[in-house]
Design a protein around this motif. Structure first.
Motif, PDB file in Angstrom:
ATOM      1  N   GLY A   1      15.989 -36.932  41.082  1.00 57.57           N
ATOM      2  CA  GLY A   1      16.837 -36.205  42.020  1.00 57.57           C
ATOM      3  C   GLY A   1      16.097 -35.096  42.744  1.00 57.57           C
ATOM      4  O   GLY A   1      16.367 -34.817  43.918  1.00 57.57           O
TER       5      GLY A   1
ATOM      6  N   ASP B   1      22.789 -38.055  42.023  1.00 61.17           N
ATOM      7  CA  ASP B   1      23.287 -37.223  43.133  1.00 61.17           C
ATOM      8  C   ASP B   1      23.345 -35.751  42.734  1.00 61.17           C
ATOM      9  O   ASP B   1      23.656 -35.399  41.590  1.00 61.17           O
TER      10      ASP B   1
ATOM     11  N   VAL C   1      30.261 -40.466  42.118  1.00 63.41           N
ATOM     12  CA  VAL C   1      28.918 -40.188  42.640  1.00 63.41           C
ATOM     13  C   VAL C   1      27.902 -41.036  41.887  1.00 63.41           C
ATOM     14  O   VAL C   1      28.199 -41.612  40.843  1.00 63.41           O
ATOM     15  N   GLU C   2      26.696 -41.106  42.425  1.00 64.43           N
ATOM     16  CA  GLU C   2      25.587 -41.737  41.713  1.00 64.43           C
ATOM     17  C   GLU C   2      25.039 -40.761  40.665  1.00 64.43           C
ATOM     18  O   GLU C   2      25.164 -39.543  40.806  1.00 64.43           O
TER      19      GLU C   2
ATOM     20  N   CYS D   1      25.023 -32.315  42.446  1.00 67.36           N
ATOM     21  CA  CYS D   1      26.419 -31.891  42.297  1.00 67.36           C
ATOM     22  C   CYS D   1      26.579 -30.388  42.409  1.00 67.36           C
ATOM     23  O   CYS D   1      27.603 -29.832  41.982  1.00 67.36           O
TER      24      CYS D   1
ATOM     25  N   LYS E   1      20.847 -47.310  40.837  1.00 68.06           N
ATOM     26  CA  LYS E   1      21.802 -47.657  41.887  1.00 68.06           C
ATOM     27  C   LYS E   1      21.989 -49.166  42.006  1.00 68.06           C
ATOM     28  O   LYS E   1      21.017 -49.926  42.018  1.00 68.06           O
TER      29      LYS E   1
ATOM     30  N   ASP F   1      30.112 -39.898  37.537  1.00 63.00           N
ATOM     31  CA  ASP F   1      29.177 -40.930  37.989  1.00 63.00           C
ATOM     32  C   ASP F   1      29.689 -42.311  37.598  1.00 63.00           C
ATOM     33  O   ASP F   1      30.521 -42.462  36.705  1.00 63.00           O
TER      34      ASP F   1
END
Length: 498
Positions: free
Chosen positions: A441, A212, A208-209, A214, A288, A172
């Motif tokens: 998430g 996110d 990735v954020e 995974c 973000k 991340d």
């Protein structure tokens, strides 16, 4: 009922917390693992220990609660930053992980500065410090070239554990920002930095954020952990970014003070172009397109741990801190600087060492204990002052970690930092931040801010005492003078450290 799990992969232990939809911590469990120091300045761990203890902690968490695995919707991670894990094309670890508190890389830091010069701060937004990942990679390049030649990928600690749980690679932005290889505002690996040191671009994992998805748990991992294979696994973030989320630092002007092994002063930042000239860290947030600015005291809680272990091993921490309320501000003329493993902010100096100054025959254990707490807090104040100098108004600070566990220390923070100190009702720090990333998430909330509003509640507030503030202002000026007058002495003593 639905739940999420936050996994905090720390330096000495992994902690797992089970959180329900109201933000209540239903259960928590931790498992410790060893730290290896094969030479002075070296600090390493076996990545396999992280995996084994994480799975054991998850299994025991589930056993202790007797909650149905089907009720666990997802989990996410917080992880110790900067640690270098090198793996080959089969995912096999090539050497022990070199940790954030390893200081062997001073020469590599100078090489980075000489090679990149002003470009480093323009791209990575941070100075080259021994703790960061790129100097560790360059150390391996210089002394273990055959291993770097075998490396297919480098990962950070939590990313390796997540890979072992899901079989998928990712990193991340909040953790990648601490490698010195990320274009922090551009949010991509820096070709210019990689090329400057002849490093293959392929060694960097996909970005990735933090929130996110995974993947899900591998079947054998699900069996070992007591969870189901369809449990969602989210990327997670750097421990400081997750600590910020767990303290609700998700909007401009919000600031926290965290005391763990190291100490952190962290503030939310939206200004991309603000220039701190490398005096403090500038990292991507797990929120973000946001950032955080951060000052670090390398030995905060570690200074207190070292002091207790060395001078009062037979008493508990609670007993050790009991006597400080009877000692006046300033510890009757005793001053401590917490540079026992070097310092980060505002002095990026691996050679400076700590000191007690002003000792006399009247000083007893409580005086020394209070002086240690004051010295740690003075160091944190130096980071606060840098943030204020940038134009930030800091009149309220959320305190988390070890510094939030003692009322006298909380009041001391208010008086030294010159701000109202807020203690949270249920403070789980980075582990809670990881759980909140999983909750967001999973779609429980429309934003991390909404999650923070539901999960986090203030418990107590500590207001600065004007008389004590004035006393500490004078002592703080003396504290600031110590670095300058002991720097050369510390360098001269370094040859005797072994």
């Amino acid at each position: 009922m639905s739940y999420v799990i936050g996994v905090d992969l720390g330096t000495s232990a992994v902690k797992t917390v089970l959180v329900d939809r109201r933000g209540k911590v239903v259960a928590e469990h931790s498992e410790s693992y060893p730290l290896s120091q094969p030479k002075p300045g070296y600090s390493e761990q076996r990545p396999e220990d992280w995996v084994e203890k994480t799975l054991l902690s998850l299994k025991r968490l589930m056993e202790e609660t007797a909650i149905e695995p089907s009720e666990i919707e997802g989990l996410s991670f917080s992880g110790q930053m900067h640690g270098l894990v090198l793996i080959d094309g089969e995912g096999t670890v090539l050497r022990p992980a070199i940790l954030w508190n390893d200081t062997r890389t001073t020469a590599q830091c100078r090489r980075i500065e000489e090679t990149l010069q002003d470009k480093l701060l323009g791209i990575a937004r941070n100075r080259a410090l021994e703790g960061f990942t790129l100097p560790k990679i360059l150390w391996v390049q210089e002394f273990e070239q055959e291993l770097l030649d075998q490396a297919a990928l480098f990962l950070l600690p939590k990313d390796y554990v997540r890979y072992r749980l899901t079989g998928k690679y990712a990193m991340d932005y909040s953790d990648a920002a601490g490698t010195l290889l990320l274009d922090v505002t551009g949010k991509d690996w820096s070709s210019e930095i990689l090329d400057a040191f002849q490093l293959p671009h392929s060694i960097c994992p996909p970005l990735v954020e933090s929130f996110d998805l995974c993947g899900t748990l591998l079947p054998e991992i699900a069996e070992q952990s007591g969870l189901l294979p369809d449990t969602k696994v989210f990327a997670g973030g750097a421990d400081n970014a997750c600590g910020a989320i767990g303290a609700g630092i998700l909007a401009e002007g919000q600031t926290m003070c965290s005391v763990g092994t190291s100490g952190v002063v962290l503030s939310y930042e939206e200004r991309k172009e603000v220039d701190f000239e490398g005096k403090i860290h500038f990292f991507n947030h797990s929120e973000k397109d946001a950032f955080y600015i951060m000052g670090v005291t390398l030995s905060a809680g570690y200074s207190l741990e070292w002091f207790k272990k060395t001078f009062a091993p037979s008493v508990s921490f609670d007993e050790l801190l009991e006597g400080i309320s009877d000692i006046p501000a300033g510890s009757c003329g005793l001053l401590f600087t917490p540079y026992i493993v070097g310092e980060r902010t505002p002095y990026p100096d691996a050679n400076i060492r700590g000191s007690f100054i002003g000792m006399d025959a009247g000083h007893k254990l409580p005086h020394f204990t209070r002086a240690v707490l004051e010295g740690i807090t003075f160091s944190l104040r130096e980071s606060i002052d840098i943030l204020r100098a940038s134009g930030k108004k800091i009149d309220t600070v959320i305190s988390i970690g070890g510094g939030a566990k003692n009322e006298n220390w909380l009041q001391m923070q208010a008086d030294i930092l010159g701000a109202e100190i807020v203690k949270l009702e249920s403070e789980q720090g980075p582990a809670m931040g990881a759980a909140m990333l999983a909750a967001y998430g999973c779609g429980w909330f429309p934003s991390l801010q909404a999650c923070a509003s539901a999960f986090l509640r203030p418990a107590q507030k500590y207001v600065p005492n004007s008389e004590t503030v004035a006393s500490y202002e004078k002592l703080f000026a003396l504290y600031q003078s110590v670095y300058g007058v002991t720097r050369q002495l510390s360098g001269q003593l370094s040859e005797y450290r072994g």
